[in-house]
Write an enzyme that holds these catalytic residues in place. Structure first.
Site, short mmCIF file in Angstrom:
data_model
loop_
_atom_site.label_atom_id
_atom_site.label_comp_id
_atom_site.label_asym_id
_atom_site.label_seq_id
_atom_site.Cartn_x
_atom_site.Cartn_y
_atom_site.Cartn_z
N LYS A 105 -75.31 93.77 -8.26
CA LYS A 105 -73.90 94.18 -8.11
C LYS A 105 -73.42 94.76 -9.43
CE LYS A 105 -70.78 94.15 -4.83
NZ LYS A 105 -71.04 94.23 -3.38
N THR A 189 -70.56 98.89 8.08
CA THR A 189 -70.18 97.49 7.89
C THR A 189 -69.37 97.00 9.09
OG1 THR A 189 -70.21 97.81 5.52
CG2 THR A 189 -69.00 95.89 6.33
N ASN A 219 -61.88 100.34 4.43
CA ASN A 219 -63.04 100.92 5.10
C ASN A 219 -63.55 100.01 6.22
OD1 ASN A 219 -65.92 101.16 5.61
ND2 ASN A 219 -65.95 102.77 4.08
#
Ligand code: NAD
Length: 421
Positions: A105, A189, A219
């Site tokens: 990350k 997602t 999103n």
């Protein structure tokens, strides 16, 4: 009392899972700490001629199962603890989905809304200048996260290509289609979460149509709202960082999407088609069948978990429920489909993008959707069986499922009994 970090919280999940599996102590030893965490200062020229510094990180948590994979977040309250925790979650998420990746990350501590477009481009490129030796298609593969998007990934891929002197589409995922992105990445997602709920609906005894509340209309939240409404369900409440709206007969999705696409908040739709104002802190307590946290970490904690009325929670956000809140929800009979499974559609299609970029052979949208659906259903079903078989929550089952795969890989390097007879 000592305050626990986000990573301390996350590591409790590792201990819980280990209690249900026979794993070598080496496995826990290896997964307790990040393998590599780098902090840098990025310094960019602002439009007014001044120079400004920003703190940035990249964490490669574990790479036993493959190159590390994980997004880059631009957020004013990002911290090293948050980055390491998100990288830990990515390690487990990639193992849950059986992707040949470890977890990573990155973040820049910045409020991107306060930068001009040209400043944002300079900041994005300077991130890659700083981390060009950390990342790479076989080492560490970034992607978008909160407040980063495909245009930023395009700048970053271009900067990497300039540094290494060749195009390298597989270095980063979530790129624009024209620069080697994958069809179906934009809504992956939300779509993955939607496929999961659809697949388990019968087992979960869900009524149709479901009444849904969505916390965080970005999103992930927008895409799942669109898919659920197209499937006949009703989104009765939604929120973003500026406020919340509700409508018992179902919010008008086109009005919500038009507001967000115009850079406005969902609250700008109040008054339209029966949309009413809702206190943002009341969103998770709305009377509904499905609650979808799709904003930031730790938004449901021990102070408000008892207010949740939904039968099912789908964690599209990473870590939206604290461990204390998890216990309260489990005791109240609320089923939580955990982040490392529920939002893994994003990294799964990122993996598809990486595969396509390496092959130079691109798939149709139908192929992407079909493969995503099969992967979500395969791993969702396996975790459901572990959960039923062992009488544990879906979260613990997901960690058990992932830890089994991580343990197999770590143990394949040899355990104590191999070296000491
Ligand atoms: P995004 O920036 O597009 O959306 C985040 C949304 O949350 C925004 O609408 C913002 O206004 C809202 N928000 C912020 N603070 C809030 C608050 N206090 N209350 C209510 N809403 C609030 O980001 P995204 O990509 O949709 O990501 C959302 C979550 O999903 C994050 O936890 C992210 O890590 C996770 N996630 C995203 C992806 C992906 O592919 N986009 C993949 C996996 C996980």
């Amino acid at each position: 009392m000592q305050k626990h970090s986000l990573l301390d919280h996350a590591l409790t999940r590792l201990d819980e899972a280990a209690a249900h599996l026979k794993v070598d102590p080496d496995v826990i030893e290896k997964l307790k700490f990040a393998r590599e965490m780098t902090k840098v200062r990025l310094m960019i020229r602002m439009d007014d001629g001044s120079r400004k510094s920003f703190i940035a990180w990249r964490c490669r948590y574990d790479d036993t199962r493959g190159p590390t994979k994980g997004g880059i977040r631009f957020h004013p309250s990002s911290t090293a603890d948050e980055v390491e925790t998100l990288a830990f979650w990515m390690t487990f998420k990639c193992a849950v989905m059986n992707l040949p990746y470890g977890g990573g990350k990155g973040a820049v501590q910045v409020d991107p809304r306060k930068l001009s477009k040209t400043e944002l481009e300079r900041l994005s490129r300077s991130y890659i200048q700083a981390f060009a030796r950390t990342i790479g298609p076989d080492r560490d593969i970034p992607a978008p996260d909160v407040y980063t998007n495909s245009m930023i990934m395009g700048w970053m891929a271009d900067e990497y290509a300039q540094i290494v002197g060749r195009t390298e589409p597989a270095v980063i995922t979530g790129k624009p289609l024209a620069l080697g992105g994958s069809l179906g990445r934009d809504d992956a997602t939300g779509r993955g979460g939607y496929y999961l709920v659809q697949h388990l609906a019968g087992d979960l005894g869900l009524d149709r149509p479901m009444r849904v509340a969505i916390q965080g209309f970005g999103n992930a939240g927008q895409h799942i709202a669109r898919l659920l409404i197209a499937d006949g369900h009703k989104v009765i409440a939604a929120s973003d960082s500026e406020g919340a709206v509700a409508c018992a007969s179902g919010l008008d999705i086109e009005a919500l999407l038009a507001a967000k696409q115009g850079g406005r908040s969902v609250v700008n739709t109040i008054g339209h088609g029966g949309h009413e104002a809702l206190a943002p802190e009341a969103l998770h307590g709305v009377d509904c069948d499905l609650l979808v946290p799709a904003a930031l970490e730790s938004m449901i904690d021990e102070s408000n978990a008892h207010e949740v009325k939904a039968k099912l929670v789908l964690e599209l956000a990473n870590g939206p429920i604290t461990p204390e809140a998890d216990t309260i929800l489990a005791n109240n009979g609320v089923i939580v489909l955990p982040d490392i499974l529920a939002n893994a559609g994003g990294v799964t299609v990122s993996y598809f993008e990486w595969v396509q970029g390496r092959q130079g052979f691109y798939w149709t949208l139908e192929e992407v959707h079909d493969r995503l659906r099969k992967t979500m259903e395969r791993e969702g079903r396996a975790i459901w069986e572990v959960s039923r078989g062992k009488g544990i929550t879906m979260r613990t089952a997901a960690y058990v499922h992932a830890l089994g795969r991580l343990a197999e890989a770590i143990e394949a390097h040899g355990t104590q009994s191999f070296f000491v007879s």
